[in-house]
Design a protein around this motif. Structure first.
Motif, mmCIF file in Angstrom:
data_model
loop_
_atom_site.group_PDB
_atom_site.id
_atom_site.type_symbol
_atom_site.label_atom_id
_atom_site.label_comp_id
_atom_site.label_asym_id
_atom_site.label_seq_id
_atom_site.Cartn_x
_atom_site.Cartn_y
_atom_site.Cartn_z
ATOM 1 N N ALA A 138 -12.505 51.755 60.344
ATOM 2 C CA ALA A 138 -13.681 50.964 60.730
ATOM 3 C C ALA A 138 -14.851 51.102 59.758
ATOM 4 O O ALA A 138 -15.928 50.570 60.007
ATOM 5 C CB ALA A 138 -14.144 51.289 62.155
ATOM 6 N N SER A 139 -14.647 51.778 58.639
ATOM 7 C CA SER A 139 -15.712 51.879 57.649
ATOM 8 C C SER A 139 -15.664 50.678 56.708
ATOM 9 O O SER A 139 -14.595 50.106 56.462
ATOM 10 C CB SER A 139 -15.589 53.177 56.845
ATOM 11 O OG SER A 139 -14.387 53.179 56.102
ATOM 12 N N PRO A 140 -16.820 50.271 56.163
ATOM 13 C CA PRO A 140 -16.850 49.091 55.295
ATOM 14 C C PRO A 140 -16.448 49.417 53.857
ATOM 15 O O PRO A 140 -16.569 50.563 53.407
ATOM 16 C CB PRO A 140 -18.322 48.670 55.354
ATOM 17 C CG PRO A 140 -19.057 49.956 55.544
ATOM 18 C CD PRO A 140 -18.168 50.810 56.401
ATOM 19 N N VAL A 141 -15.981 48.418 53.150
ATOM 20 C CA VAL A 141 -15.655 48.558 51.741
ATOM 21 C C VAL A 141 -15.959 47.233 51.057
ATOM 22 O O VAL A 141 -15.824 46.165 51.655
ATOM 23 C CB VAL A 141 -14.182 48.973 51.536
ATOM 24 C CG1 VAL A 141 -13.242 47.900 52.070
ATOM 25 C CG2 VAL A 141 -13.881 49.276 50.078
ATOM 26 N N THR A 142 -16.379 47.301 49.792
ATOM 27 C CA THR A 142 -16.711 46.097 49.038
ATOM 28 C C THR A 142 -15.927 46.059 47.726
ATOM 29 O O THR A 142 -15.290 47.041 47.332
ATOM 30 C CB THR A 142 -18.216 46.034 48.696
ATOM 31 O OG1 THR A 142 -18.497 47.029 47.689
ATOM 32 C CG2 THR A 142 -19.070 46.278 49.925
ATOM 33 N N ILE A 143 -16.026 44.935 47.048
ATOM 34 C CA ILE A 143 -15.397 44.810 45.731
ATOM 35 C C ILE A 143 -15.966 45.836 44.762
ATOM 36 O O ILE A 143 -15.260 46.332 43.869
ATOM 37 C CB ILE A 143 -15.571 43.374 45.189
ATOM 38 C CG1 ILE A 143 -14.721 43.182 43.927
ATOM 39 C CG2 ILE A 143 -17.038 43.042 44.939
ATOM 40 C CD1 ILE A 143 -14.702 41.751 43.436
ATOM 41 N N ALA A 144 -17.211 46.211 44.933
ATOM 42 C CA ALA A 144 -17.820 47.203 44.050
ATOM 43 C C ALA A 144 -17.128 48.551 44.195
ATOM 44 O O ALA A 144 -16.826 49.223 43.190
ATOM 45 C CB ALA A 144 -19.316 47.337 44.353
ATOM 46 N N ASP A 145 -16.886 48.992 45.441
ATOM 47 C CA ASP A 145 -16.170 50.257 45.667
ATOM 48 C C ASP A 145 -14.836 50.248 44.928
ATOM 49 O O ASP A 145 -14.485 51.199 44.222
ATOM 50 C CB ASP A 145 -15.888 50.453 47.162
ATOM 51 C CG ASP A 145 -17.127 50.548 48.023
ATOM 52 O OD1 ASP A 145 -17.541 51.675 48.341
ATOM 53 O OD2 ASP A 145 -17.681 49.488 48.394
ATOM 54 N N ARG A 146 -14.092 49.163 45.112
ATOM 55 C CA ARG A 146 -12.742 49.097 44.560
ATOM 56 C C ARG A 146 -12.745 49.021 43.039
ATOM 57 O O ARG A 146 -11.949 49.679 42.357
ATOM 58 C CB ARG A 146 -12.001 47.907 45.161
ATOM 59 C CG ARG A 146 -11.730 48.078 46.660
ATOM 60 C CD ARG A 146 -11.051 46.860 47.245
ATOM 61 N NE ARG A 146 -10.670 47.061 48.638
ATOM 62 C CZ ARG A 146 -10.914 46.195 49.614
ATOM 63 N NH1 ARG A 146 -11.550 45.058 49.340
ATOM 64 N NH2 ARG A 146 -10.522 46.450 50.856
ATOM 65 N N GLU A 147 -13.646 48.213 42.475
ATOM 66 C CA GLU A 147 -13.684 48.069 41.023
ATOM 67 C C GLU A 147 -14.144 49.351 40.338
ATOM 68 O O GLU A 147 -13.645 49.702 39.261
ATOM 69 C CB GLU A 147 -14.575 46.902 40.628
ATOM 70 C CG GLU A 147 -13.949 45.546 40.899
ATOM 71 C CD GLU A 147 -14.729 44.408 40.268
ATOM 72 O OE1 GLU A 147 -15.679 44.668 39.499
ATOM 73 O OE2 GLU A 147 -14.372 43.238 40.532
ATOM 74 N N VAL A 148 -15.104 50.049 40.955
ATOM 75 C CA VAL A 148 -15.562 51.311 40.357
ATOM 76 C C VAL A 148 -14.419 52.314 40.308
ATOM 77 O O VAL A 148 -14.164 52.951 39.270
ATOM 78 C CB VAL A 148 -16.755 51.889 41.141
ATOM 79 C CG1 VAL A 148 -17.033 53.330 40.710
ATOM 80 C CG2 VAL A 148 -18.001 51.044 40.922
ATOM 81 N N GLU A 149 -13.701 52.475 41.415
ATOM 82 C CA GLU A 149 -12.606 53.452 41.407
ATOM 83 C C GLU A 149 -11.495 53.034 40.446
ATOM 84 O O GLU A 149 -10.918 53.878 39.763
ATOM 85 C CB GLU A 149 -12.055 53.668 42.808
ATOM 86 C CG GLU A 149 -11.039 54.811 42.835
ATOM 87 C CD GLU A 149 -10.615 55.223 44.220
ATOM 88 O OE1 GLU A 149 -9.420 55.515 44.398
ATOM 89 O OE2 GLU A 149 -11.476 55.269 45.130
ATOM 90 N N THR A 150 -11.213 51.747 40.374
ATOM 91 C CA THR A 150 -10.198 51.269 39.436
ATOM 92 C C THR A 150 -10.574 51.631 38.003
ATOM 93 O O THR A 150 -9.733 52.096 37.213
ATOM 94 C CB THR A 150 -10.020 49.745 39.567
ATOM 95 O OG1 THR A 150 -9.516 49.453 40.869
ATOM 96 C CG2 THR A 150 -9.049 49.212 38.520
#
Length: 261
Positions: free
Chosen positions: A38-50
């Motif tokens: 139930a926590s939010p995630v954005t494209i920024a989270d994913r792109e930074v980790e990638t």
């Protein structure tokens, strides 16, 4: 354990790679997904980790990686990088600059290097085992605070204490401290290291939420443990205390034990 300087160089490279991505999406109308917890995630989270994982795969192919968004890789290795691309995604979404990128290196489970990086305010805390913590290259230290009743206490939000025991612990600390403060995510631990806050108590955390914080707080003269006073490792449970003064830390531990006895 090897000389940590080559690892520190790459840790800075990871933080540098995160900054332009975060700045690109900060205070823009990004789409928000909801994860299984139930926590939010954005494209920024994913792109930074990638971006971070791409660097690590090139530089240290034998190392493990534990990341919030893209999971586990080779985490039985002696060296494991623990990544939270945006700790405080809710703050990021709300346009509040209290989130941070968290980068840790653990050796045989113990955090030995940590970075707290705030891309918008241009602040970077660096902790390395056995060395003084720095913020933007300047050595920093936590302040004296002997007892909880003179302490500024931070936690992300009271509603995150959900079990009966954790609610009792939170209430006892909030009632005893001088000043409770809320809602600054990992930034609170940076404030402890800077000497502007005294203790942080939280629960419900994962390794990627706290591993980077341990070298930062401890290198500034502070203490980080679980609620039982045990050192934090990549395998620790979700209950965390950070204090700038060991005496205050002991008072927090005693207060929690009394509350949940």
């Amino acid at each position: 354990m090897e000389n940590l300087d080559p690892f520190l160089e790459i840790a800075h490279k990871l933080a540098d790679a995160a900054r332009p991505i975060i700045r690109q999406y900060y205070r823009t109308p990004v789409a928000i997904d909801v994860k299984a917890d139930a926590s939010p995630v954005t494209i920024a989270d994913r792109e930074v980790e990638t971006a971070m994982r791409a660097i690590l795969t090139t530089e240290f192919p034998d190392h493990g990686i534990l990341g919030e968004e893209h999971g586990r890789h080779n985490i039985d290795a002696d060296y494991v990088w623990v990544l939270d691309p945006i700790d405080g995604t809710k703050s990021f979404i709300a346009g509040k600059p209290s989130f941070a990128s968290l980068i840790a290196l653990c050796y045989k489970g113990a955090p030995v290097l940590g970075i707290i990086d705030q891309a918008i305010t241009d602040e970077r805390w660096v902790g390395v085992m056995g060395r003084p913590t720095t913020m933007n290259g300047e050595e920093i230290s936590a302040r004296d605070c002997e007892t909880l009743d003179t302490a500024t206490f931070f936690t992300t939000a009271p509603e995150l204490f959900r079990s009966a025991q954790s609610i009792k612990a939170y209430q006892a600390i909030a009632d005893k401290c001088r000043q409770p403060m809320y809602g600054v995510d990992a930034y609170a631990y940076g404030l402890v290291a800077l000497g502007f806050a005294d203790t942080v108590v939280e629960c419900g955390l994962q390794a990627y939420d706290f591993c980077a914080l341990v070298p930062v707080v401890e290198g500034a003269g502070g203490v980080m443990t679980d609620w039982h006073g045990k050192p934090l490792t990549i395998h620790s449970t979700d209950e965390v205390i950070a204090s700038g003064d060991a005496r205050c830390h002991q008072d927090v531990l005693t207060t929690i034990r009394a509350a949940i006895a």
